[in-house]
Design a protein around this motif. Structure first.
Motif, PDB file in Angstrom:
ATOM      1  N   VAL A   1     -16.560   2.077  -4.714  1.00 32.77           N
ATOM      2  CA  VAL A   1     -17.308   2.316  -3.464  1.00 32.77           C
ATOM      3  C   VAL A   1     -16.981   1.226  -2.451  1.00 32.77           C
ATOM      4  O   VAL A   1     -16.791   1.484  -1.257  1.00 32.77           O
ATOM      5  N   ILE A   2     -16.893  -0.026  -2.926  1.00 30.65           N
ATOM      6  CA  ILE A   2     -16.631  -1.168  -2.042  1.00 30.65           C
ATOM      7  C   ILE A   2     -15.160  -1.261  -1.648  1.00 30.65           C
ATOM      8  O   ILE A   2     -14.832  -1.474  -0.483  1.00 30.65           O
ATOM      9  N   ALA A   3     -14.263  -1.090  -2.626  1.00 32.88           N
ATOM     10  CA  ALA A   3     -12.836  -1.368  -2.396  1.00 32.88           C
ATOM     11  C   ALA A   3     -11.951  -0.128  -2.354  1.00 32.88           C
ATOM     12  O   ALA A   3     -10.746  -0.244  -2.122  1.00 32.88           O
ATOM     13  N   GLY A   4     -12.532   1.049  -2.582  1.00 34.13           N
ATOM     14  CA  GLY A   4     -11.729   2.259  -2.692  1.00 34.13           C
ATOM     15  C   GLY A   4     -10.884   2.572  -1.470  1.00 34.13           C
ATOM     16  O   GLY A   4      -9.700   2.922  -1.596  1.00 34.13           O
ATOM     17  N   GLN A   5     -11.479   2.447  -0.289  1.00 32.85           N
ATOM     18  CA  GLN A   5     -10.731   2.756   0.936  1.00 32.85           C
ATOM     19  C   GLN A   5      -9.557   1.796   1.127  1.00 32.85           C
ATOM     20  O   GLN A   5      -8.485   2.195   1.586  1.00 32.85           O
ATOM     21  N   GLY A   6      -9.772   0.534   0.753  1.00 36.06           N
ATOM     22  CA  GLY A   6      -8.683  -0.438   0.826  1.00 36.06           C
ATOM     23  C   GLY A   6      -7.561  -0.095  -0.135  1.00 36.06           C
ATOM     24  O   GLY A   6      -6.375  -0.203   0.201  1.00 36.06           O
ATOM     25  N   MET A   7      -7.910   0.341  -1.349  1.00 36.05           N
ATOM     26  CA  MET A   7      -6.895   0.735  -2.327  1.00 36.05           C
ATOM     27  C   MET A   7      -6.123   1.956  -1.842  1.00 36.05           C
ATOM     28  O   MET A   7      -4.900   2.029  -1.996  1.00 36.05           O
ATOM     29  N   LEU A   8      -6.829   2.928  -1.263  1.00 42.05           N
ATOM     30  CA  LEU A   8      -6.161   4.126  -0.756  1.00 42.05           C
ATOM     31  C   LEU A   8      -5.209   3.797   0.388  1.00 42.05           C
ATOM     32  O   LEU A   8      -4.184   4.452   0.572  1.00 42.05           O
ATOM     33  N   ALA A   9      -5.550   2.741   1.147  1.00 38.31           N
ATOM     34  CA  ALA A   9      -4.697   2.347   2.272  1.00 38.31           C
ATOM     35  C   ALA A   9      -3.458   1.585   1.801  1.00 38.31           C
ATOM     36  O   ALA A   9      -2.382   1.708   2.398  1.00 38.31           O
ATOM     37  N   LEU A  10      -3.606   0.817   0.718  1.00 41.13           N
ATOM     38  CA  LEU A  10      -2.522  -0.064   0.276  1.00 41.13           C
ATOM     39  C   LEU A  10      -1.657   0.516  -0.842  1.00 41.13           C
ATOM     40  O   LEU A  10      -0.493   0.137  -0.986  1.00 41.13           O
ATOM     41  N   LEU A  11      -2.229   1.425  -1.649  1.00 40.42           N
ATOM     42  CA  LEU A  11      -1.526   1.958  -2.814  1.00 40.42           C
ATOM     43  C   LEU A  11      -1.211   3.442  -2.626  1.00 40.42           C
ATOM     44  O   LEU A  11      -1.873   4.112  -1.829  1.00 40.42           O
ATOM     45  N   PRO A  12      -0.208   3.973  -3.340  1.00 45.80           N
ATOM     46  CA  PRO A  12      -0.015   5.426  -3.344  1.00 45.80           C
ATOM     47  C   PRO A  12      -1.313   6.100  -3.789  1.00 45.80           C
ATOM     48  O   PRO A  12      -2.023   5.583  -4.659  1.00 45.80           O
ATOM     49  N   SER A  13      -1.639   7.242  -3.206  1.00 46.22           N
ATOM     50  CA  SER A  13      -2.950   7.860  -3.446  1.00 46.22           C
ATOM     51  C   SER A  13      -3.200   8.129  -4.931  1.00 46.22           C
ATOM     52  O   SER A  13      -4.311   7.903  -5.428  1.00 46.22           O
ATOM     53  N   ALA A  14      -2.191   8.574  -5.681  1.00 48.12           N
ATOM     54  CA  ALA A  14      -2.376   8.864  -7.107  1.00 48.12           C
ATOM     55  C   ALA A  14      -2.708   7.594  -7.889  1.00 48.12           C
ATOM     56  O   ALA A  14      -3.524   7.615  -8.818  1.00 48.12           O
ATOM     57  N   LEU A  15      -2.101   6.474  -7.495  1.00 49.82           N
ATOM     58  CA  LEU A  15      -2.367   5.198  -8.166  1.00 49.82           C
ATOM     59  C   LEU A  15      -3.779   4.723  -7.848  1.00 49.82           C
ATOM     60  O   LEU A  15      -4.498   4.223  -8.722  1.00 49.82           O
ATOM     61  N   ALA A  16      -4.203   4.889  -6.602  1.00 51.15           N
ATOM     62  CA  ALA A  16      -5.565   4.531  -6.213  1.00 51.15           C
ATOM     63  C   ALA A  16      -6.580   5.376  -6.982  1.00 51.15           C
ATOM     64  O   ALA A  16      -7.596   4.862  -7.476  1.00 51.15           O
TER      65      ALA A  16
END
Length: 331
Positions: A85-100
């Motif tokens: 919830v806190i870091a998900g959007q950052g992960m989606l922005a920085l990593l390939p979507s499947a990896l996030a």
């Protein structure tokens, strides 16, 4: 050679990935080995065996310690998902979507059973409490893991019809577990006799799923552009999350004034995420998604990291308990 013999499963996973990269036609869905339907049978078998091995007597022994249970289950199914919830959007922005999405899935997984109980035993902790919580976590995960992933993932290719997914997971995982539990009076002794064989069933099924998932992703060219930097970033995320959760649990145990035994059980049940149930469950939740190999990468990285860290921590807890016992005896 001793290291290879002891850690054959980790080496076999690496070998399965290597085979998938070199010869994806062998393991892909519809390929030479026909792993698509074989893995479904294997998944059902794993949870059937888990059902037989689930001791209701040992679970009852751990029932009364409700504060321990609440802390472990809240950590597993609330605190971990809060990281997304806190870091998900950052992960989606920085990593390939499947990896996030793989990290989202990792955070939603239940705890392990075997290694949580083993580490608790080594650390001289509350073993009945660990058995109860690890087993409860696995059962809750059959419902809560697909529910959490469905709530959190709105990326193309990751959306799921939650009711249908939960029903599918329940049929393939929960139903065999219930049947196994009903068969326990008849088959428990037989399972114990052939424990050295049955304990390897889940590992061989996982290897088939890993080979199938990575073969599909290689055949679909999913890994084009995946860098070493990205891999190291994933390892770093896993390590930071593990250390943060371990610190949170140790801090919470001190605030709740847990004794040594309960703290050990809380730390080892609360930090763990299951590879044994996680990979089969991903196969059910995400189906024949060609991105499954990348979705599985975070749990495959997290698994050896958690084992290595928790083994060191268990030895530290054991030494602390021995020192305390020696001090009491000397008085």
């Amino acid at each position: 050679m001793n290291i290879i013999k002891k850690e054959w499963f980790l080496f076999a996973m690496v070998a399965a990935i290597g085979l998938a990269v070199l010869m994806p036609d062998i393991g892909k869905t519809g390929g030479w080995l026909q792993l698509g339907w074989l893995t479904s049978i294997g998944i059902a078998l794993i949870f059937f065996l888990h059902g037989i091995g689930l001791s209701s007597q040992k679970i009852k022994q751990g029932l009364s310690n409700w504060r321990l249970h609440v802390l472990i289950q809240v950590t597993t199914f609330v605190i971990y998902p809060l990281i997304w919830v806190i870091a998900g959007q950052g992960m989606l922005a920085l990593l390939p979507s499947a990896l996030a999405i793989g990290f989202c899935y990792l955070f939603a997984l239940p705890s392990t059973i075997s290694s949580s109980v083993a580490m608790t035993s080594i650390g001289k902790g509350n073993v009945p409490g660990a058995i109860f919580n690890a087993s409860l976590s696995s059962i809750l995960g059959i419902i809560l893991t697909p529910l959490l992933v469905g709530l959190f993932t709105d990326v193309q290719g990751a959306q799921m019809e939650m009711t249908a997914t939960i029903v599918s997971v329940a049929k393939l995982l929960l139903l065999p577990m219930v049947i196994g539990q009903l068969c326990r009076p008849l088959l428990a002794a037989l399972l114990e006799r052939y424990k050295s064989i049955t304990n390897k069933v889940d590992k061989w099924v996982i290897l088939m799923i890993v080979l199938n998932a990575f073969s599909d992703s290689v055949a679909e060219h999913i890994w084009v552009g995946f860098s070493v930097y990205l891999l190291l970033s994933c390892v770093a995320i896993c390590l930071v999350v593990l250390l943060a959760i371990a610190y949170f649990l140790q801090f919470s145990c001190k605030k709740l004034q847990f004794n040594h035994e309960d703290e050990v059980a809380a730390v080892f049940c609360g930090t763990k995420k299951t590879l044994a149930a996680g990979i089969p469950m991903a196969k059910v939740i995400f189906g024949a998604n060609p991105n499954l190999g990348m979705i599985l990468l975070p749990i495959m990285l997290y698994h050896p990291i958690q084992l290595f860290y928790c083994a060191m921590l268990a030895n530290r807890y054991a030494a602390r308990a021995t020192t305390a016992a020696t001090a009491v005896a000397a008085k």
